[in-house]
Design a protein around this motif. Structure first.
Motif, PDB file in Angstrom:
ATOM      1  N   THR A  57       0.659  -1.489  -0.010  1.00 61.01           N
ATOM      2  CA  THR A  57      -0.070  -0.410   0.081  1.00 61.01           C
ATOM      3  C   THR A  57       0.387   1.237   0.085  1.00 61.01           C
ATOM      4  OG1 THR A  57      -2.270  -1.330   0.811  1.00 61.01           O
ATOM      5  CG2 THR A  57      -1.380   1.229   1.785  1.00 61.01           C
ATOM      6  N   VAL A  58       0.198   1.844  -1.064  1.00 60.35           N
ATOM      7  CA  VAL A  58       1.519   3.693  -0.884  1.00 60.35           C
ATOM      8  C   VAL A  58       0.374   4.981  -0.954  1.00 60.35           C
ATOM      9  CG1 VAL A  58       2.815   4.665  -2.626  1.00 60.35           C
ATOM     10  CG2 VAL A  58       2.934   2.366  -2.518  1.00 60.35           C
ATOM     11  N   ASP A  59       1.016   5.588  -0.240  1.00 64.14           N
ATOM     12  CA  ASP A  59       0.606   7.138   0.118  1.00 64.14           C
ATOM     13  C   ASP A  59       0.563   7.781  -0.543  1.00 64.14           C
ATOM     14  OD1 ASP A  59      -1.868   8.371   0.653  1.00 64.14           O
ATOM     15  OD2 ASP A  59      -0.460   9.302   2.192  1.00 64.14           O
ATOM     16  N   VAL A  60       0.280   8.011  -2.022  1.00 64.45           N
ATOM     17  CA  VAL A  60       1.324   9.338  -2.382  1.00 64.45           C
ATOM     18  C   VAL A  60       0.899  11.214  -2.064  1.00 64.45           C
ATOM     19  CG1 VAL A  60       1.363   9.518  -4.937  1.00 64.45           C
ATOM     20  CG2 VAL A  60       1.050   7.039  -4.453  1.00 64.45           C
ATOM     21  N   ARG A  61       1.672  11.543  -2.199  1.00 60.72           N
ATOM     22  CA  ARG A  61       0.959  13.074  -2.004  1.00 60.72           C
ATOM     23  C   ARG A  61       1.991  13.674  -3.342  1.00 60.72           C
ATOM     24  NH1 ARG A  61      -0.994  14.023   2.886  1.00 60.72           N
ATOM     25  NH2 ARG A  61      -0.744  12.754   4.621  1.00 60.72           N
ATOM     26  N   GLY A  62       3.231  13.698  -3.538  1.00 63.25           N
ATOM     27  CA  GLY A  62       4.015  14.344  -4.609  1.00 63.25           C
ATOM     28  C   GLY A  62       3.945  16.218  -4.240  1.00 63.25           C
ATOM     29  N   ARG A  63       4.525  16.883  -5.508  1.00 63.74           N
ATOM     30  CA  ARG A  63       4.809  17.409  -5.808  1.00 63.74           C
ATOM     31  C   ARG A  63       4.249  18.409  -6.775  1.00 63.74           C
ATOM     32  NH1 ARG A  63       9.062  19.447  -8.078  1.00 63.74           N
ATOM     33  NH2 ARG A  63       9.497  17.784  -9.457  1.00 63.74           N
ATOM     34  N   TYR A  64       3.486  19.629  -6.601  1.00 61.92           N
ATOM     35  CA  TYR A  64       2.365  20.034  -7.776  1.00 61.92           C
ATOM     36  C   TYR A  64       3.137  21.297  -8.211  1.00 61.92           C
ATOM     37  CZ  TYR A  64       0.505  22.752  -3.799  1.00 61.92           C
ATOM     38  OH  TYR A  64       0.251  23.185  -2.438  1.00 61.92           O
ATOM     39  N   ALA A  65       3.036  21.704  -8.644  1.00 62.06           N
ATOM     40  CA  ALA A  65       3.200  23.560  -9.178  1.00 62.06           C
ATOM     41  C   ALA A  65       1.601  23.970  -9.108  1.00 62.06           C
ATOM     42  CB  ALA A  65       3.405  23.375 -10.754  1.00 62.06           C
ATOM     43  N   VAL A  66       0.773  23.503  -9.453  1.00 61.45           N
ATOM     44  CA  VAL A  66      -0.598  24.262  -9.829  1.00 61.45           C
ATOM     45  C   VAL A  66      -1.813  23.465  -9.216  1.00 61.45           C
ATOM     46  CG1 VAL A  66      -1.582  23.134 -11.578  1.00 61.45           C
ATOM     47  CG2 VAL A  66      -2.516  25.439 -10.615  1.00 61.45           C
ATOM     48  N   ALA A  67      -2.543  23.640  -7.627  1.00 61.37           N
ATOM     49  CA  ALA A  67      -3.493  23.297  -7.174  1.00 61.37           C
ATOM     50  C   ALA A  67      -4.325  23.463  -6.918  1.00 61.37           C
ATOM     51  CB  ALA A  67      -3.222  23.019  -5.994  1.00 61.37           C
ATOM     52  N   VAL A  68      -6.091  23.531  -7.289  1.00 61.20           N
ATOM     53  CA  VAL A  68      -7.176  24.046  -7.827  1.00 61.20           C
ATOM     54  C   VAL A  68      -8.187  23.648  -6.527  1.00 61.20           C
ATOM     55  CG1 VAL A  68      -6.720  24.475  -9.969  1.00 61.20           C
ATOM     56  CG2 VAL A  68      -7.158  21.719  -9.654  1.00 61.20           C
ATOM     57  N   ASP A  69      -9.150  23.931  -7.044  1.00 62.52           N
ATOM     58  CA  ASP A  69     -10.323  23.508  -5.207  1.00 62.52           C
ATOM     59  C   ASP A  69     -11.539  23.342  -6.314  1.00 62.52           C
ATOM     60  OD1 ASP A  69     -11.661  25.933  -6.293  1.00 62.52           O
ATOM     61  OD2 ASP A  69     -11.650  26.393  -3.554  1.00 62.52           O
ATOM     62  N   ASP A  70     -11.939  23.175  -7.518  1.00 61.90           N
ATOM     63  CA  ASP A  70     -12.964  22.876  -8.987  1.00 61.90           C
ATOM     64  C   ASP A  70     -12.561  21.490  -9.559  1.00 61.90           C
ATOM     65  OD1 ASP A  70     -15.204  23.901 -10.450  1.00 61.90           O
ATOM     66  OD2 ASP A  70     -13.802  23.846 -11.542  1.00 61.90           O
ATOM     67  N   GLY A  71     -13.308  20.767  -9.678  1.00 64.28           N
ATOM     68  CA  GLY A  71     -12.995  19.430 -10.747  1.00 64.28           C
ATOM     69  C   GLY A  71     -12.507  19.492 -12.114  1.00 64.28           C
ATOM     70  N   ASN A  72     -13.506  20.161 -12.731  1.00 66.04           N
ATOM     71  CA  ASN A  72     -13.227  21.085 -13.902  1.00 66.04           C
ATOM     72  C   ASN A  72     -11.990  21.729 -14.186  1.00 66.04           C
ATOM     73  OD1 ASN A  72     -15.544  19.720 -14.735  1.00 66.04           O
ATOM     74  ND2 ASN A  72     -17.295  21.964 -14.299  1.00 66.04           N
ATOM     75  N   ALA A  73     -11.496  22.321 -13.237  1.00 68.09           N
ATOM     76  CA  ALA A  73     -10.491  23.291 -13.610  1.00 68.09           C
ATOM     77  C   ALA A  73      -8.909  22.126 -13.373  1.00 68.09           C
ATOM     78  CB  ALA A  73     -10.073  24.223 -12.239  1.00 68.09           C
ATOM     79  N   TYR A  74      -9.355  21.242 -12.251  1.00 71.54           N
ATOM     80  CA  TYR A  74      -8.434  20.325 -11.916  1.00 71.54           C
ATOM     81  C   TYR A  74      -8.278  18.977 -13.301  1.00 71.54           C
ATOM     82  CZ  TYR A  74      -6.629  15.905  -9.903  1.00 71.54           C
ATOM     83  OH  TYR A  74      -6.167  14.614  -9.178  1.00 71.54           O
ATOM     84  N   LEU A  75      -9.022  18.834 -14.122  1.00 70.73           N
ATOM     85  CA  LEU A  75      -9.367  18.256 -15.497  1.00 70.73           C
ATOM     86  C   LEU A  75      -8.624  18.906 -16.564  1.00 70.73           C
ATOM     87  CD1 LEU A  75      -9.253  15.756 -16.981  1.00 70.73           C
ATOM     88  CD2 LEU A  75     -12.018  16.226 -17.097  1.00 70.73           C
ATOM     89  N   ALA A  76      -9.049  19.765 -16.578  1.00 69.91           N
ATOM     90  CA  ALA A  76      -7.712  20.828 -17.573  1.00 69.91           C
ATOM     91  C   ALA A  76      -6.533  21.586 -17.309  1.00 69.91           C
ATOM     92  CB  ALA A  76      -8.602  22.490 -17.230  1.00 69.91           C
ATOM     93  N   ALA A  77      -6.220  21.687 -15.837  1.00 71.15           N
ATOM     94  CA  ALA A  77      -4.917  21.136 -15.445  1.00 71.15           C
ATOM     95  C   ALA A  77      -4.313  20.254 -15.861  1.00 71.15           C
ATOM     96  CB  ALA A  77      -4.727  22.000 -14.317  1.00 71.15           C
ATOM     97  N   GLY A  78      -4.605  19.139 -15.802  1.00 70.64           N
ATOM     98  CA  GLY A  78      -3.606  17.618 -16.489  1.00 70.64           C
ATOM     99  C   GLY A  78      -3.962  17.003 -18.026  1.00 70.64           C
ATOM    100  N   LEU A  79      -4.852  17.989 -18.022  1.00 66.94           N
ATOM    101  CA  LEU A  79      -5.020  18.026 -19.851  1.00 66.94           C
ATOM    102  C   LEU A  79      -4.252  18.599 -20.494  1.00 66.94           C
ATOM    103  CD1 LEU A  79      -8.444  18.078 -20.688  1.00 66.94           C
ATOM    104  CD2 LEU A  79      -7.062  16.306 -21.218  1.00 66.94           C
ATOM    105  N   ALA A  80      -3.446  19.835 -19.772  1.00 62.95           N
ATOM    106  CA  ALA A  80      -2.608  20.903 -20.440  1.00 62.95           C
ATOM    107  C   ALA A  80      -1.308  20.423 -20.040  1.00 62.95           C
ATOM    108  CB  ALA A  80      -2.529  22.559 -19.369  1.00 62.95           C
ATOM    109  N   GLY A  81      -0.654  18.903 -19.136  1.00 61.63           N
ATOM    110  CA  GLY A  81       0.173  18.910 -19.051  1.00 61.63           C
ATOM    111  C   GLY A  81       0.766  18.890 -17.798  1.00 61.63           C
ATOM    112  N   MET A  82      -0.011  19.457 -16.146  1.00 62.46           N
ATOM    113  CA  MET A  82       0.789  19.690 -15.381  1.00 62.46           C
ATOM    114  C   MET A  82       0.825  18.706 -14.595  1.00 62.46           C
ATOM    115  SD  MET A  82       1.213  23.451 -15.892  1.00 62.46           S
ATOM    116  CE  MET A  82       1.629  23.921 -14.123  1.00 62.46           C
ATOM    117  N   GLY A  83       0.438  18.484 -14.643  1.00 66.76           N
ATOM    118  CA  GLY A  83       0.798  16.549 -13.787  1.00 66.76           C
ATOM    119  C   GLY A  83       0.314  15.875 -13.806  1.00 66.76           C
ATOM    120  N   VAL A  84       0.214  14.272 -12.868  1.00 68.23           N
ATOM    121  CA  VAL A  84      -0.533  13.473 -12.284  1.00 68.23           C
ATOM    122  C   VAL A  84      -2.056  13.266 -12.626  1.00 68.23           C
ATOM    123  CG1 VAL A  84      -0.907  10.408 -11.715  1.00 68.23           C
ATOM    124  CG2 VAL A  84       1.565  11.841 -12.765  1.00 68.23           C
ATOM    125  N   LEU A  85      -3.225  13.281 -12.739  1.00 66.90           N
ATOM    126  CA  LEU A  85      -4.289  13.032 -12.104  1.00 66.90           C
ATOM    127  C   LEU A  85      -4.818  12.071 -11.786  1.00 66.90           C
ATOM    128  CD1 LEU A  85      -5.621  14.644 -15.029  1.00 66.90           C
ATOM    129  CD2 LEU A  85      -5.366  16.070 -13.130  1.00 66.90           C
TER     130      LEU A  85
END
Length: 323
Positions: free
Chosen positions: A213-241
């Motif tokens: 079992t692994v609890d993954v945190r990871g570093r981030y360049a952007v963090a959001v509090d909206d699901g649509n924005a979260y998906l859009a950031a991933g589609l733009a190549g900003m990180g793992v989703l």
């Protein structure tokens, strides 16, 4: 003193944590609500609430009394509503709050079907990923994904959403494809962070394979509090989703997202409808819940049965990402 009004005022103050908010939801003045509670305390000869200039807290005696009061109010509401519902089709205004991706991808496309079936229901739908004050915001019910903790809301589990790990091809070309969840925490990689408003920080995700079992945190360049924005950031190549599959499937089919670490398991995201404990599940709310359950079965087949019994008196705690 009208005992019913006094009981209703006391219950609403406990749930709202404020005389002002309770008065707003009851469409009474703050003075009237205060007097009703004071008269109730005088009649019982017990202090039910601790009042300060900043907050209202229920006393131990008040907490025990509240549990009995909400049952009485619920039974009275059940009796009244059963008679009216038996002779009328569902109608009226229904105020609900739902997560933004779930509204955009699942609810809105199916809304004409609901309206055709129940033309006399008027939906006031708040669309957000924020934590909603059900009492203070005068919402009949909220639809949210995530685990629950003990509080003063009743939650009905309506199904589960399978989750997966994804990244855009542009991100993988630059950072490489991780073969183990721990690699996501390496300096080469980053995640798209999803902010949990209840704790003010980015949530982690737990992944399992066999006994590991692994609890993954990871570093981030952007963090959001909206699901649509979260998906859009991933589609733009900003990180793992980490995404509910219904949000990712179309993008994966078009090659805009790539599924990662498919031999690792993630717990599905439980979905709940929650509402105040004293509030009767009216005909209009009942058919809305049943409709959402049918949509869950359509978009997340093979998950836990809808309507599984929830823990007692739960409240919502938003996960990452929101559905």
């Amino acid at each position: 003193m009208d005992r019913f009004d006094a009981l209703q005022a006391f219950a609403r103050v406990v749930e709202a944590g404020s005389f002002t908010k309770a008065a707003q939801t009851l469409h009474l003045s703050k003075t009237t609500v205060t007097q009703l509670v004071q008269q109730l305390e005088a009649r019982l000869r017990v202090k039910l609430l601790h009042r300060t200039t900043r907050q209202v807290r229920v006393t131990p005696d008040g907490a025990a009394y509240y549990e009995r009061v909400v049952r009485v109010l619920s039974e009275l509401d059940d009796a009244d509503t059963a008679l009216s519902d038996a002779s009328a089709s569902p109608r009226g205004r229904l105020r609900v709050d739902v997560p933004s991706p779930f509204a955009r991808l699942i609810l809105m496309p199916a809304l004409p079907e609901f309206h055709t079936r129940y033309p006399e229901i008027q939906l006031d739908m708040g669309v957000s990923d924020r934590i909603v004050d059900v009492i203070g915001d005068r919402v009949d019910a909220v639809l949210r994904g995530g685990e629950v903790t003990v509080s003063a809301l009743v939650a009905r589990r309506i199904g589960d959403l399978p989750l997966g790990v994804y990244a855009a091809p542009s991100y993988l070309q630059a950072a490489g494809t991780p073969s183990h969840p721990r690699e996501i925490e390496d300096e080469r990689h980053r995640i798209v962070g999803f902010l949990r408003s209840s704790v003010g920080r980015v949530a982690s995700i737990e992944m399992r394979r066999g006994d590991e079992t692994v609890d993954v945190r990871g570093r981030y360049a952007v963090a959001v509090d909206d699901g649509n924005a979260y998906l859009a950031a991933g589609l733009a190549g900003m990180g793992v989703l980490w995404l509910p599959r219904y949000m990712a499937d179309a993008h994966a089919a078009r090659g805009e997202l790539v599924a990662l670490l498919e031999d690792w398991a993630l717990d599905p995201m439980p979905m709940y409808v929650a509402y105040p404990p004293h509030r009767h599940v009216s005909a209009k709310l009942r058919v809305f819940i049943e409709w959402v359950e049918s949509l869950m079965a359509r978009h997340a087949p093979g998950t836990s049965p809808a309507g599984a019994p929830p823990p007692p008196r739960p409240t919502l705690q938003r996960p990452a990402p929101a559905p």
